[in-house]
Design a protein around this motif. Structure first.
Motif, PDB file in Angstrom:
ATOM      1  N   GLU A  72      -5.768  -7.317   2.681  1.00 54.30           N
ATOM      2  CA  GLU A  72      -6.119  -7.125   1.265  1.00 54.30           C
ATOM      3  C   GLU A  72      -4.943  -7.311   0.307  1.00 54.30           C
ATOM      4  O   GLU A  72      -5.138  -7.738  -0.818  1.00 54.30           O
ATOM      5  CB  GLU A  72      -6.751  -5.747   1.058  1.00 54.30           C
ATOM      6  CG  GLU A  72      -8.095  -5.588   1.725  1.00 54.30           C
ATOM      7  CD  GLU A  72      -9.171  -6.534   1.193  1.00 54.30           C
ATOM      8  OE1 GLU A  72      -9.099  -6.952   0.022  1.00 54.30           O
ATOM      9  OE2 GLU A  72     -10.101  -6.846   1.963  1.00 54.30           O
ATOM     10  N   THR A  73      -3.727  -6.947   0.727  1.00 58.29           N
ATOM     11  CA  THR A  73      -2.576  -7.048  -0.185  1.00 58.29           C
ATOM     12  C   THR A  73      -1.742  -8.295   0.078  1.00 58.29           C
ATOM     13  O   THR A  73      -0.985  -8.714  -0.790  1.00 58.29           O
ATOM     14  CB  THR A  73      -1.632  -5.831  -0.041  1.00 58.29           C
ATOM     15  OG1 THR A  73      -1.021  -5.857   1.253  1.00 58.29           O
ATOM     16  CG2 THR A  73      -2.367  -4.525  -0.274  1.00 58.29           C
ATOM     17  N   GLU A 127       4.432   3.568  -1.802  1.00 57.25           N
ATOM     18  CA  GLU A 127       4.282   2.111  -1.871  1.00 57.25           C
ATOM     19  C   GLU A 127       2.957   1.604  -1.311  1.00 57.25           C
ATOM     20  O   GLU A 127       2.164   0.993  -2.020  1.00 57.25           O
ATOM     21  CB  GLU A 127       5.437   1.429  -1.114  1.00 57.25           C
ATOM     22  CG  GLU A 127       6.807   1.666  -1.730  1.00 57.25           C
ATOM     23  CD  GLU A 127       7.930   1.161  -0.827  1.00 57.25           C
ATOM     24  OE1 GLU A 127       7.735   0.123  -0.163  1.00 57.25           O
ATOM     25  OE2 GLU A 127       8.998   1.805  -0.795  1.00 57.25           O
ATOM     26  N   PRO A 130      -0.603   3.291  -2.809  1.00 63.85           N
ATOM     27  CA  PRO A 130      -1.002   2.779  -4.130  1.00 63.85           C
ATOM     28  C   PRO A 130      -1.450   1.309  -4.075  1.00 63.85           C
ATOM     29  O   PRO A 130      -2.419   0.939  -4.737  1.00 63.85           O
ATOM     30  CB  PRO A 130       0.261   2.942  -4.977  1.00 63.85           C
ATOM     31  CG  PRO A 130       1.010   4.065  -4.331  1.00 63.85           C
ATOM     32  CD  PRO A 130       0.742   3.903  -2.856  1.00 63.85           C
ATOM     33  N   LYS A 131      -0.762   0.493  -3.266  1.00 55.63           N
ATOM     34  CA  LYS A 131      -1.168  -0.910  -3.138  1.00 55.63           C
ATOM     35  C   LYS A 131      -2.548  -1.015  -2.506  1.00 55.63           C
ATOM     36  O   LYS A 131      -3.348  -1.874  -2.899  1.00 55.63           O
ATOM     37  CB  LYS A 131      -0.144  -1.697  -2.310  1.00 55.63           C
ATOM     38  CG  LYS A 131       1.117  -2.033  -3.075  1.00 55.63           C
ATOM     39  CD  LYS A 131       2.042  -2.906  -2.258  1.00 55.63           C
ATOM     40  CE  LYS A 131       3.286  -3.246  -3.072  1.00 55.63           C
ATOM     41  NZ  LYS A 131       4.215  -4.107  -2.321  1.00 55.63           N
ATOM     42  N   ARG A 133      -4.923   1.195  -2.742  1.00 55.40           N
ATOM     43  CA  ARG A 133      -5.901   1.625  -3.755  1.00 55.40           C
ATOM     44  C   ARG A 133      -6.159   0.515  -4.774  1.00 55.40           C
ATOM     45  O   ARG A 133      -7.267   0.355  -5.256  1.00 55.40           O
ATOM     46  CB  ARG A 133      -5.409   2.880  -4.483  1.00 55.40           C
ATOM     47  CG  ARG A 133      -5.560   4.134  -3.663  1.00 55.40           C
ATOM     48  CD  ARG A 133      -5.677   5.350  -4.567  1.00 55.40           C
ATOM     49  NE  ARG A 133      -5.707   6.586  -3.813  1.00 55.40           N
ATOM     50  CZ  ARG A 133      -6.770   7.048  -3.152  1.00 55.40           C
ATOM     51  NH1 ARG A 133      -7.878   6.363  -3.131  1.00 55.40           N
ATOM     52  NH2 ARG A 133      -6.706   8.193  -2.502  1.00 55.40           N
ATOM     53  N   GLU A 134      -5.112  -0.260  -5.117  1.00 54.93           N
ATOM     54  CA  GLU A 134      -5.250  -1.323  -6.118  1.00 54.93           C
ATOM     55  C   GLU A 134      -5.911  -2.570  -5.534  1.00 54.93           C
ATOM     56  O   GLU A 134      -6.415  -3.404  -6.275  1.00 54.93           O
ATOM     57  CB  GLU A 134      -3.873  -1.702  -6.676  1.00 54.93           C
ATOM     58  CG  GLU A 134      -3.253  -0.597  -7.522  1.00 54.93           C
ATOM     59  CD  GLU A 134      -1.747  -0.786  -7.724  1.00 54.93           C
ATOM     60  OE1 GLU A 134      -1.215  -1.879  -7.419  1.00 54.93           O
ATOM     61  OE2 GLU A 134      -1.111   0.181  -8.180  1.00 54.93           O
ATOM     62  N   SER A 135      -5.894  -2.700  -4.211  1.00 52.11           N
ATOM     63  CA  SER A 135      -6.448  -3.892  -3.564  1.00 52.11           C
ATOM     64  C   SER A 135      -7.975  -3.826  -3.551  1.00 52.11           C
ATOM     65  O   SER A 135      -8.572  -2.853  -3.984  1.00 52.11           O
ATOM     66  CB  SER A 135      -5.932  -3.985  -2.122  1.00 52.11           C
ATOM     67  OG  SER A 135      -6.639  -3.072  -1.296  1.00 52.11           O
ATOM     68  N   GLY A 136      -8.566  -4.845  -2.998  1.00 50.04           N
ATOM     69  CA  GLY A 136     -10.021  -4.889  -2.901  1.00 50.04           C
ATOM     70  C   GLY A 136     -10.565  -4.208  -1.656  1.00 50.04           C
ATOM     71  O   GLY A 136     -11.740  -4.344  -1.336  1.00 50.04           O
TER      72      GLY A 136
END
Length: 181
Positions: A72-73, A127, A130-131, A133-136
């Motif tokens: 995802e990231t 790190e 949070p990434k 959570r922001e991803s899809g």
């Protein structure tokens, strides 16, 4: 609140993993208290409980969470660094599992593991999480997969002796370390 009140189940993958982190932090704190009190048996059981919790946690992260985060990231480097930190922790876990409860190296090895885990947790929580959570990523579906695998590992590992080559292992009958005496 929601109507789902089955024993504090996390709603998403990040919440589940963060709850695991908190549990291990509490176990390390309890270990330190016993270190000061000098209850060798309880301290040894706590060390093994820490190892069990971390073994299950690292397994579900590596099998389920990290591949999803990488997908995802696209952050391969972050995931590889986390896996390397797990490898270091696993070496310390194996060392702890091979020590007797009264071994003078136990406290120092648990302290090394605690420092390694605190560093790793700090990086994940500041790190990677949070990434994620922001991803899809579907963190709710991931949570269900993590929970299912965690329960399977807890079941499988509770049947195996926790101390590998120590003299306590011969009399050990359960994961709690109830030795014949």
């Amino acid at each position: 609140m929601s109507t789902q009140s089955h024993s504090a189940r996390a709603k998403d993958a990040v919440a589940l993993l963060t709850a695991d982190h908190s549990k291990v932090k509490q176990l390390f704190t309890e270990y330190e208290k016993q270190q000061n009190i000098g209850d060798i048996s309880l301290k040894a059981d706590l060390a093994l409980q820490i190892c069990l919790e971390l073994t299950i946690h690292t397994t579900i992260e590596e099998e389920i969470f990290y591949p999803a985060v990488r997908t995802e990231t696209g952050d391969r480097k972050m995931v590889e660094e986390a896996i390397q930190e797990h490898a270091e922790a696993k070496e310390l876990i194996a060392r702890i599992q091979g020590l007797a409860g009264d071994d003078p190296d136990l406290d120092g090895t648990v302290a090394l593991l605690r420092r390694a885990i605190e560093h790793h947790v700090s990086e994940e929580e500041s790190e990677m999480f949070p990434k994620a959570r922001e991803s899809g990523a579907d963190l709710t579906a991931l949570c269900e997969q993590l929970q299912e695998r965690k329960e399977q590992l807890e079941h499988d590992m509770s049947a195996a002796p926790l101390r590998a080559g120590t003299r306590e292992a011969r009399g050990e009958r359960s994961a709690i370390g109830q030795a014949d005496s």
